[in-house]
Design a protein around this motif. Structure first.
Motif, PDB file in Angstrom:
ATOM      1  N   MET A 147      45.001 148.587 102.495  1.00 17.35           N
ATOM      2  CA  MET A 147      44.242 148.844 101.282  1.00 17.35           C
ATOM      3  C   MET A 147      44.811 147.981 100.156  1.00 17.35           C
ATOM      4  N   ARG A 148      43.898 147.493  99.330  1.00 21.56           N
ATOM      5  CA  ARG A 148      44.305 146.726  98.147  1.00 21.56           C
ATOM      6  C   ARG A 148      43.578 147.260  96.925  1.00 21.56           C
ATOM      7  N   ARG A 149      44.341 147.613  95.919  1.00 19.47           N
ATOM      8  CA  ARG A 149      43.746 147.950  94.633  1.00 19.47           C
ATOM      9  C   ARG A 149      43.552 146.649  93.876  1.00 19.47           C
ATOM     10  N   LEU A 150      42.382 146.504  93.292  1.00 18.68           N
ATOM     11  CA  LEU A 150      42.013 145.232  92.686  1.00 18.68           C
ATOM     12  C   LEU A 150      42.087 145.276  91.166  1.00 18.68           C
ATOM     13  N   GLY A 151      42.346 144.107  90.596  1.00 19.39           N
ATOM     14  CA  GLY A 151      42.313 143.909  89.158  1.00 19.39           C
ATOM     15  C   GLY A 151      41.385 142.747  88.844  1.00 19.39           C
ATOM     16  N   PRO A 152      41.266 142.393  87.574  1.00 20.36           N
ATOM     17  CA  PRO A 152      40.328 141.347  87.162  1.00 20.36           C
ATOM     18  C   PRO A 152      40.481 140.023  87.910  1.00 20.36           C
ATOM     19  N   ASP A 153      41.699 139.664  88.296  1.00 23.56           N
ATOM     20  CA  ASP A 153      41.889 138.393  89.001  1.00 23.56           C
ATOM     21  C   ASP A 153      41.348 138.415  90.435  1.00 23.56           C
ATOM     22  N   ASP A 154      40.995 139.594  90.915  1.00 21.43           N
ATOM     23  CA  ASP A 154      40.441 139.746  92.264  1.00 21.43           C
ATOM     24  C   ASP A 154      38.919 139.786  92.260  1.00 21.43           C
ATOM     25  N   TRP A 155      38.321 139.286  91.205  1.00 24.99           N
ATOM     26  CA  TRP A 155      36.865 139.412  91.034  1.00 24.99           C
ATOM     27  C   TRP A 155      36.078 138.788  92.178  1.00 24.99           C
ATOM     28  N   ARG A 156      36.563 137.687  92.743  1.00 27.23           N
ATOM     29  CA  ARG A 156      35.829 137.046  93.841  1.00 27.23           C
ATOM     30  C   ARG A 156      35.775 137.952  95.075  1.00 27.23           C
ATOM     31  N   THR A 157      36.887 138.611  95.367  1.00 28.81           N
ATOM     32  CA  THR A 157      36.930 139.531  96.506  1.00 28.81           C
ATOM     33  C   THR A 157      35.948 140.663  96.293  1.00 28.81           C
ATOM     34  N   TRP A 158      35.995 141.309  95.110  1.00 31.86           N
ATOM     35  CA  TRP A 158      35.098 142.429  94.832  1.00 31.86           C
ATOM     36  C   TRP A 158      33.637 141.965  94.907  1.00 31.86           C
TER      37      TRP A 158
ATOM     38  N   LEU B  18      28.454 142.418  97.071  1.00 36.10           N
ATOM     39  CA  LEU B  18      27.160 141.822  97.389  1.00 36.10           C
ATOM     40  C   LEU B  18      26.790 142.060  98.849  1.00 36.10           C
ATOM     41  N   ALA B  19      27.764 142.042  99.735  1.00 38.11           N
ATOM     42  CA  ALA B  19      27.496 142.359 101.141  1.00 38.11           C
ATOM     43  C   ALA B  19      27.010 143.804 101.276  1.00 38.11           C
ATOM     44  N   ALA B  20      27.624 144.704 100.526  1.00 42.61           N
ATOM     45  CA  ALA B  20      27.219 146.114 100.559  1.00 42.61           C
ATOM     46  C   ALA B  20      25.788 146.283 100.058  1.00 42.61           C
ATOM     47  N   LEU B  21      25.470 145.635  98.952  1.00 37.71           N
ATOM     48  CA  LEU B  21      24.120 145.750  98.393  1.00 37.71           C
ATOM     49  C   LEU B  21      23.071 145.136  99.317  1.00 37.71           C
ATOM     50  N   ALA B  22      23.426 144.074 100.029  1.00 37.48           N
ATOM     51  CA  ALA B  22      22.492 143.445 100.961  1.00 37.48           C
ATOM     52  C   ALA B  22      22.261 144.325 102.188  1.00 37.48           C
ATOM     53  N   GLU B  23      23.318 144.947 102.691  1.00 37.59           N
ATOM     54  CA  GLU B  23      23.219 145.715 103.927  1.00 37.59           C
ATOM     55  C   GLU B  23      22.661 147.122 103.687  1.00 37.59           C
ATOM     56  N   SER B  24      22.982 147.726 102.559  1.00 33.82           N
ATOM     57  CA  SER B  24      22.587 149.119 102.281  1.00 33.82           C
ATOM     58  C   SER B  24      21.965 149.231 100.891  1.00 33.82           C
TER      59      SER B  24
ATOM     60  N   GLN C  80      23.755 139.720  91.747  1.00 34.56           N
ATOM     61  CA  GLN C  80      23.865 138.286  91.981  1.00 34.56           C
ATOM     62  C   GLN C  80      23.812 137.522  90.659  1.00 34.56           C
ATOM     63  N   GLY C  81      23.234 138.117  89.647  1.00 32.47           N
ATOM     64  CA  GLY C  81      23.150 137.491  88.337  1.00 32.47           C
ATOM     65  C   GLY C  81      24.371 137.699  87.460  1.00 32.47           C
ATOM     66  N   TYR C  82      25.339 138.475  87.915  1.00 31.17           N
ATOM     67  CA  TYR C  82      26.549 138.710  87.112  1.00 31.17           C
ATOM     68  C   TYR C  82      27.374 137.427  87.002  1.00 31.17           C
ATOM     69  N   THR C  83      27.994 137.262  85.859  1.00 30.14           N
ATOM     70  CA  THR C  83      28.893 136.138  85.623  1.00 30.14           C
ATOM     71  C   THR C  83      30.315 136.521  86.026  1.00 30.14           C
ATOM     72  N   GLU C  84      31.186 135.545  86.057  1.00 31.69           N
ATOM     73  CA  GLU C  84      32.598 135.827  86.324  1.00 31.69           C
ATOM     74  C   GLU C  84      33.122 136.858  85.332  1.00 31.69           C
ATOM     75  N   SER C  85      32.749 136.734  84.089  1.00 34.44           N
ATOM     76  CA  SER C  85      33.183 137.680  83.062  1.00 34.44           C
ATOM     77  C   SER C  85      32.713 139.105  83.371  1.00 34.44           C
ATOM     78  N   ASP C  86      31.479 139.234  83.837  1.00 34.99           N
ATOM     79  CA  ASP C  86      30.955 140.558  84.215  1.00 34.99           C
ATOM     80  C   ASP C  86      31.795 141.178  85.330  1.00 34.99           C
ATOM     81  N   TRP C  87      32.082 140.369  86.364  1.00 29.99           N
ATOM     82  CA  TRP C  87      32.874 140.884  87.488  1.00 29.99           C
ATOM     83  C   TRP C  87      34.278 141.262  87.037  1.00 29.99           C
ATOM     84  N   ARG C  88      34.899 140.411  86.232  1.00 27.04           N
ATOM     85  CA  ARG C  88      36.243 140.727  85.745  1.00 27.04           C
ATOM     86  C   ARG C  88      36.245 142.021  84.935  1.00 27.04           C
TER      87      ARG C  88
END
Length: 158
Positions: A1-12, A17-23, A35-43
């Motif tokens: 398990m990994r707890r994520l922070g803003p620098d992990d935005w690409r992983t999240w 997006l895989a979750a939203l596509a599949e379910s 898909q329209g979120y910016t890097e800032s939004d994800w962070r």
């Protein structure tokens, strides 16, 4: 398990997006919206002040936890998803356990969640972790034909 922070935005972003596509009906969002979120939004979504975001090893699944103002300090488990190829292998247990651990570490009285009525697989998973069904229910925010029921797990006895 990994707890994520803003620098992990690409992983999240990738797992979300895989979750939203599949379910697509499982979440109160959409693939097109996120898909329209910016890097800032994800962070921003990964700011620790907004709660917990975690992924299982090998990005096998994700989960979030936050503290809504109207739940008396209870943490709400949300956005839980396990990749299909990882289902039935204990990933869901790890994800639920991570939110319960985070809530306990931070002194919250309970963890609540919403489960789609009739999702017996999810209900069994949550019951294994001490969740019980409450009397609360509501229509899914984006799919009014789908009813969600609240489950709660008190943490004081842990």
């Amino acid at each position: 398990m990994r707890r994520l922070g803003p620098d992990d935005w690409r992983t999240w972003r990738e797992v979300r997006l895989a979750a939203l596509a599949e379910s697509p009906r499982a979440f109160s969002s959409s693939l097109a919206r996120e898909q329209g979120y910016t890097e800032s939004d994800w962070r921003d979504r990964l700011d620790p002040a907004r709660g917990l975001k975690a992924v299982a090893d090998d990005d096998a699944g994700l989960v979030g936890g936050w503290v809504p103002e109207d739940r008396g300090g209870a943490v709400e488990l949300y956005s839980m998803w396990v990749r299909p190829e990882w289902r039935g292998r204990g990933v869901g247990d790890l994800l639920v356990g991570e939110v319960v651990a985070w809530a306990t570490e931070n002194g919250h009285p309970s963890v609540d969640l919403w489960v789609v009525d009739g999702n017996t697989v999810a209900e069994r998973l949550y019951r294994r972790h001490g969740f019980e069904m409450t009397d609360e229910s509501m229509p899914h925010p984006d799919h009014p034909d789908v009813i969600e029921r609240a489950m709660s797990c008190p943490l004081g006895q842990r």
